[in-house]
Scaffold this motif. Structure first.
Motif, PDB file in Angstrom:
ATOM      1  N   PRO A  22       0.851  -1.198   0.000  1.00 35.80           N
ATOM      2  CA  PRO A  22       0.000   0.000   0.000  1.00 35.80           C
ATOM      3  C   PRO A  22       0.887   1.248   0.000  1.00 35.80           C
ATOM      4  CG  PRO A  22      -0.699  -1.564   1.681  1.00 35.80           C
ATOM      5  CD  PRO A  22       0.636  -2.030   1.181  1.00 35.80           C
ATOM      6  N   THR A 131      -6.483  -2.323   3.201  1.00 33.74           N
ATOM      7  CA  THR A 131      -6.394  -1.875   1.815  1.00 33.74           C
ATOM      8  C   THR A 131      -5.741  -2.937   0.935  1.00 33.74           C
ATOM      9  OG1 THR A 131      -4.348  -0.684   2.378  1.00 33.74           O
ATOM     10  CG2 THR A 131      -6.387   0.587   2.360  1.00 33.74           C
ATOM     11  N   ALA A 136     -10.775  -1.949   1.466  1.00 30.14           N
ATOM     12  CA  ALA A 136     -10.887  -0.504   1.299  1.00 30.14           C
ATOM     13  C   ALA A 136      -9.881  -0.056   0.257  1.00 30.14           C
ATOM     14  CB  ALA A 136     -10.627   0.221   2.626  1.00 30.14           C
ATOM     15  N   ASP A 137     -10.232   0.979  -0.492  1.00 25.71           N
ATOM     16  CA  ASP A 137      -9.291   1.569  -1.441  1.00 25.71           C
ATOM     17  C   ASP A 137      -8.474   2.676  -0.784  1.00 25.71           C
ATOM     18  OD1 ASP A 137      -9.914  -0.002  -3.682  1.00 25.71           O
ATOM     19  OD2 ASP A 137     -11.659   1.231  -4.143  1.00 25.71           O
ATOM     20  N   ARG A 138      -9.138   3.452   0.088  1.00 23.90           N
ATOM     21  CA  ARG A 138      -8.479   4.544   0.793  1.00 23.90           C
ATOM     22  C   ARG A 138      -8.861   4.475   2.262  1.00 23.90           C
ATOM     23  NH1 ARG A 138      -9.063  10.087  -2.802  1.00 23.90           N
ATOM     24  NH2 ARG A 138      -7.640   9.522  -4.492  1.00 23.90           N
ATOM     25  N   ALA A 139      -7.872   4.397   3.116  1.00 19.67           N
ATOM     26  CA  ALA A 139      -8.119   4.363   4.562  1.00 19.67           C
ATOM     27  C   ALA A 139      -7.306   5.457   5.238  1.00 19.67           C
ATOM     28  CB  ALA A 139      -7.755   2.996   5.137  1.00 19.67           C
ATOM     29  N   THR A 181      -3.406   4.134   0.625  1.00 16.48           N
ATOM     30  CA  THR A 181      -4.081   3.671  -0.590  1.00 16.48           C
ATOM     31  C   THR A 181      -3.773   2.197  -0.825  1.00 16.48           C
ATOM     32  OG1 THR A 181      -2.211   4.348  -1.971  1.00 16.48           O
ATOM     33  CG2 THR A 181      -3.964   5.955  -1.631  1.00 16.48           C
ATOM     34  N   ALA A 182      -4.637   1.534  -1.601  1.00 15.71           N
ATOM     35  CA  ALA A 182      -4.554   0.087  -1.761  1.00 15.71           C
ATOM     36  C   ALA A 182      -3.239  -0.368  -2.382  1.00 15.71           C
ATOM     37  CB  ALA A 182      -5.728  -0.410  -2.597  1.00 15.71           C
TER      38      ALA A 182
END
Length: 346
Positions: A22, A131, A136-139, A181-182
């Motif tokens: 990530p 991610t 999730a794509d954005r954490a 981000t992922a």
């Protein structure tokens, strides 16, 4: 496009290593008056000269500190709150109320986490796992602390005027936040591994000696990480502990030396970087959940982003006691969580 047949993570003992790391799309650091006078002031995105931040209580001030941190993070990432899939965060107040009150006005899915001063590494590690695993794509990962709120909760109100012991540390008034981000994009710092620590207890009962209580947990997590990954401190430009201060840093060196691990020239403590102990009179150094979080965003990540460092470890330590357990004569258990960070790929 990543190959779905290739596992996103590999488990090595206590280490979770990411095969498709990530990325950290953005980060932000906000601090108070003491931090504004410290050696890392230039790295902060926003500093306040009034620790009350215009609020009626210290607790409200900490939430306002966090809100500014989140707003700056989103601005730097060119993102809106609606684009964040999950926020993970916590603080030192009872029931993590500072963070909960921050996110009640942001309309972002929220998962509160608590690891005392280890919370930032815990939140980052969890965000990376979620991610990388496709949840999730954005954490968003964030934590904070506030000197006045922490003093009132864990020790005595400021107007009591109690004398501080030589082992006592200064709780940072600061917040740090990162957007995970992922998969790391071009120019993004990569989060390549995480290790969640095991609770350790050296039978320390002195609530003013957090460094001594937390050092064994930091040593345990680092020992296992180096063994799991067949590496050593020499493989990193910096091994940053969260807030062991002078006492805990010396103990950590002794504990790891006994295990054949030499930290000389690699170890740096966020609690000793954030302040000038002599001129700012911060005792054994800085502490608090916001200490490592703000040093990460103001100092460590910029160094990785610009290539001044290539690889670094952040090991955040947390003392897991409460005011009640201390009054009951319990000792102080501690935990240390770790994340491995690497510079953007060329």
């Amino acid at each position: 496009m990543a190959d779905p047949s290739v596992a996103a993570v590999v488990r090595l003992g206590d280490t979770v290593r990411f095969t498709r790391p990530p990325g950290l799309a953005a980060w932000a650091a906000v601090g108070g008056k003491k931090e504004a006078d410290g050696p890392l002031a230039a790295g902060f995105d926003l500093l306040f000269t009034d620790n009350r931040l215009g609020e009626e209580t210290w607790e409200q001030a900490e939430s306002t500190l966090q809100r500014h941190c989140v707003e700056l993070l989103l601005q730097k990432a060119d993102a809106s709150a609606a684009q964040i899939d999950l926020a993970l965060g916590g603080d030192l107040q009872s029931q993590c109320t500072a963070t909960a009150y921050t996110f009640r006005g942001l309309d972002i899915p929220f998962a509160g986490v608590y690891g005392a001063c280890s919370t930032m590494a815990e939140a980052l590690g969890l965000a990376a796992c979620l991610t990388a695993g496709g949840a999730a794509d954005r954490a968003l990962a964030m934590t904070s602390s506030h000197f006045c709120a922490a003093e009132r909760q864990f020790r005595t109100p400021l107007n009591y005027g109690g004398k501080r012991t030589p082992t006592a540390q200064w709780t940072a008034t600061g917040a740090g936040a990162c957007l995970v981000t992922a998969q790391a994009g071009p120019g993004q710092v990569r989060l390549t591994a995480a290790a969640f620590g095991r609770v350790r207890d050296l039978s320390v009962k002195d609530g003013t000696n957090m460094g001594g209580a937390m050092a064994p947990a930091a040593a345990e997590t680092l020992r296992r990480f180096f063994a799991d990954n067949r590496c050593s401190p020499a493989d990193y430009d910096g091994v940053y502990t969260g807030d062991l201060g002078v006492v805990g840093s010396e103990m950590l060196a002794q504990l790891l030396t006994a295990e054949g691990i030499d930290l000389v020239g690699r170890h740096k403590d966020c609690g000793l970087l954030l302040y000038d102990r002599e001129t700012q009179q911060t005792g054994a150094g800085g502490s608090g959940a916001g200490c490592a979080a703000s040093v990460l965003a103001a100092h460590i990540l910029p160094a990785l982003k610009t290539g001044r460092m290539r690889r670094a470890l952040l090991v955040c330590t947390g003392a897991l006691m409460s005011t009640t357990t201390l009054l009951q004569g319990e000792s102080i258990p501690a935990v240390a969580h770790l994340v491995e960070l690497t510079a953007p790929e060329s």
